[in-house]
Design a protein around this motif. Structure first.
Motif, short mmCIF file in Angstrom:
data_model
loop_
_atom_site.label_atom_id
_atom_site.label_comp_id
_atom_site.label_asym_id
_atom_site.label_seq_id
_atom_site.Cartn_x
_atom_site.Cartn_y
_atom_site.Cartn_z
N GLU A 263 68.68 78.70 57.78
CA GLU A 263 69.83 78.76 56.94
C GLU A 263 69.65 79.18 55.70
O GLU A 263 69.08 78.27 54.89
N PHE B 129 74.09 71.00 53.03
CA PHE B 129 73.80 70.09 53.94
C PHE B 129 74.62 68.77 54.22
O PHE B 129 75.18 68.37 55.29
N ALA C 104 72.93 71.66 62.95
CA ALA C 104 72.06 72.45 62.68
C ALA C 104 71.28 72.75 63.95
O ALA C 104 71.12 74.18 64.43
N VAL D 287 69.20 76.06 64.14
CA VAL D 287 68.65 76.12 62.78
C VAL D 287 67.67 75.12 62.52
O VAL D 287 67.89 73.76 62.90
N PHE E 15 66.77 74.61 56.57
CA PHE E 15 67.96 74.67 55.75
C PHE E 15 68.10 74.64 54.27
O PHE E 15 67.28 73.66 53.88
N ASP F 161 69.48 74.13 51.18
CA ASP F 161 70.48 73.24 50.70
C ASP F 161 71.07 73.47 49.20
O ASP F 161 70.15 73.43 48.23
N ILE G 74 78.04 76.80 60.95
CA ILE G 74 76.61 77.23 60.69
C ILE G 74 76.06 77.88 62.00
O ILE G 74 75.13 77.47 62.99
#
Length: 605
Positions: free
Chosen positions: A121, A126, A285, A290, A293, A295, A510
């Motif tokens: 991502e 987050f 996620a 995912v 990530f 953030d 997401i």
């Protein structure tokens, strides 16, 4: 923590040496130089890895009998992959991987399913994702009355004075404009009538506006005499009274009150709530494939909390966290201390800073070169002064940090490119080496498109924003301006720019597959295609969700492709999204999410 960063760097150099020696011993042609990968699309005709006749190591996990899109130009598409510990041991044909299977090896029979690198991502929030699971979800509301109904139900069970929080509404998705609306959004009267005893704060889907009731306005001391804050607008009716709509920085006036209320809770309760947010965000996620990530913004306090979780082994996915919301003085003092550079099976990286030069187009906050079509008196809002961001750039260079600036409008993108150039020239450094980013890069003047490639600025875009926002963009910009400035992905790639992809969750779900589909089709919900000349190929779209995002985090030596020696972060899909009809992409399921060589999510049969 700075000592830890140094140790990580040392371990990384040692790991590279050991990998090179291991590759020589095993004879694996596909063992790439960890630091030599570039964000390239998959080369499906490339030869597979050659495994030795007798494997010298036994795999802990083998996936075989499938279609493995390695996103590695040396490997192309193979059929099987072997994993030992947290890393990929080998990739090749079923026959080549067979020698790695031992008595204790877990084998997943793919039966022709597709495997890709774990999705990264490229831009999300987050903790906000976890928080969104704890409050009212307004994303499916099709009318103002739907929202009022949800709030009314919450008010019925809330204690007097308790705040009611929600997020996800978007006036452009409503079936009709409410009666008595001001600038497309109703006044707070209806909402206030059903929640007199409870202040209400409802965040816009974009995160760049909020709607509040009378009790919330009173709690924040907002009335007809309140002056608009820098970078924000208190929307008012004809009599000058606040309607309840707060744009950009104006919403902070109410959010600050909520933060004060939450801060008065018992520390153990705060810890419990935050841990629950991490758990909920991680679950969501992993369910969508995912594994890493980016953030887009956390305070030093939140970073310390996440660091403690990593030390406990309690982070559910890998995080690349951008420092956000701290003063330049504080960053100058603390950046070196909090820096964490990924090495091996790490779950927290801190080496970038998030700034925000403008707002969102939907809330009329994007900073434009020319006025809005539907609000001619405005060219948008500047949320953070250019000089302040430029000072951040100096501090970042001094501390070895990346700068990632939110810029949506044409003026915002130009100003950001300009200030990046000035900072690099002043410091006499190469911008391409620093890999600075522009987050979103949604509306770019044609004169500025080539600058992304020539300067080495990464465009951290979100494919799903294009198709989600597409139906109403022309109302803001006009058809001609929309056509030449909005989501110019193909134009950016043509001039050598690197594109990362994401969802900006919780602005959008997401859902990597939904954003992938949007990237290769640009089909909006109304069935029309948003300026199709700028679609991505499927190879480009997959790269934008894997190796490109790894590159955008300086982590292409660790992840982003299914290459021996890299982390075993993998996704098993129910269908081959690289070849199936585009309409079937949206019905494709995530069957397994594998993180660090372990199955962390498996879809129920």
């Amino acid at each position: 923590m700075s000592l830890r960063s140094t140790n990580r760097s040392t371990r990384s150099d040692l790991r590279a040496l050991l990998l090179a020696l291991g590759c020589a011993v095993l004879g694996l042609a596909a063992c790439s130089d960890e630091r030599g990968d570039t964000p390239a699309p998959t080369a499906t005709s490339a030869p597979a890895a050659a495994a030795p006749a007798e494997a010298r190591e036994t795999a802990d996990l083998v996936l075989r009998g499938g279609l493995i899109e390695t996103v590695d130009a040396k490997l192309g598409r193979v059929a099987a992959v072997a994993v030992r510990g947290a890393t990929i041991l080998a990739a090749g044909s079923d026959e080549q991987i067979e020698p790695y299977i031992g008595a204790d090896t877990e084998v997943i029979e793919l039966d022709g399913r597709l495997v890709t690198p774990g999705f990264i991502e490229g831009h999300g929030h987050f903790m906000s994702l976890g928080r969104a699971k704890q409050i009212l979800d307004l994303s499916t509301a099709e009318s103002w009355s739907d929202i009022v109904t949800q709030v009314a139900r919450a008010a019925d069970s809330a204690a007097e004075g308790e705040w009611i929080l929600g997020r996800g509404w978007h006036q452009e998705k409503w079936s009709a404009v409410p009666e008595g609306a001001v600038e497309g959004v109703p006044t707070h009267d209806t909402l206030s009538a059903i929640s007199e005893a409870n202040p209400v704060l409802l965040g816009h889907a974009s995160g760049h506006a909020a709607f509040v009731n009378r009790a919330a306005l009173a709690a924040a001391g907002i009335d007809a005499s309140t002056v608009d804050p820098f970078g924000g607008t208190i929307v008012r009716d004809a009599a000058g009274n606040p309607t309840g709509l707060l744009r950009e920085k104006a919403e902070d006036l109410v959010a600050a009150v909520v933060a004060e209320v939450e801060a008065r809770r018992d520390p153990e309760e705060i810890e419990r709530v935050n841990r629950d947010r991490v758990r909920l965000a991680g679950q969501e996620a992993l369910r969508h494939g995912v594994t890493s990530f980016h953030d887009a913004g956390a305070s030093f306090e939140t970073i310390e909390f996440l660091g403690n979780l990593e030390d406990e082994g309690a982070l559910p996915i890998r995080l690349y966290v951008m420092v956000r919301g701290e003063s330049n003085d504080d960053m100058a003092a603390k950046l070196a201390e909090v820096k964490r550079v990924a090495d091996g099976d790490d779950y927290l990286t801190v080496r970038s800073i998030k700034r925000q030069i403008d707002g969102a187009l939907g809330a009329h906050g994007a900073w434009l070169l020319d006025p809005y079509e539907d609000l001619p008196a405005s060219i948008g809002l500047v949320l953070e002064p250019v000089a302040e961001i430029e000072r951040t750039a100096e501090i970042a260079i001094a501390n070895g940090y990346q700068v990632n600036t939110h810029a949506i409008g044409t003026r915002a993108n130009r100003e950001t490119l300009d200030l990046y150039e000035r900072a690099w020239q002043a410091a006499e450094v190469s911008g391409k080496d620093l890999r600075w980013r522009i987050e979103h890069a949604q509306h770019v003047h044609p004169d500025d498109v080539p600058r992304f490639g020539s300067l080495g600025v990464i465009a951290a875009m979100q494919g799903i924003h294009c198709t989600s926002d597409g139906p109403w963009i022309a109302a803001r910009l006009g058809e001609e301006r929309t056509g030449i400035t909005s989501y110019p992905w193909r134009d950016l790639i043509r001039t050598g720019a690197t594109l990362g992809n994401g969802t900006d969750v919780p602005v959008e779900p997401i859902d990597a597959l939904a954003s992938f589909h949007a990237s290769v089709t640009r089909i909006m919900k109304n069935g029309e295609v948003f300026y199709p000349r700028n679609v991505l190929t499927r190879e480009e779209a997959l790269a934008s969700y894997t190796i490109n995002n790894a590159y955008a985090a300086f982590e292409e030596h660790l992840k982003g492709s299914i290459t021996p020696g890299k982390l075993a972060d993998l996704v098993v899909l129910s269908a081959d999204i690289m070849t199936i009809p585009v309409e079937e992409i949206l019905t494709t399921q995530i069957d397994y999410t594998i993180l660090g060589g372990k199955v962390r999510y498996a879809r129920a049969p």
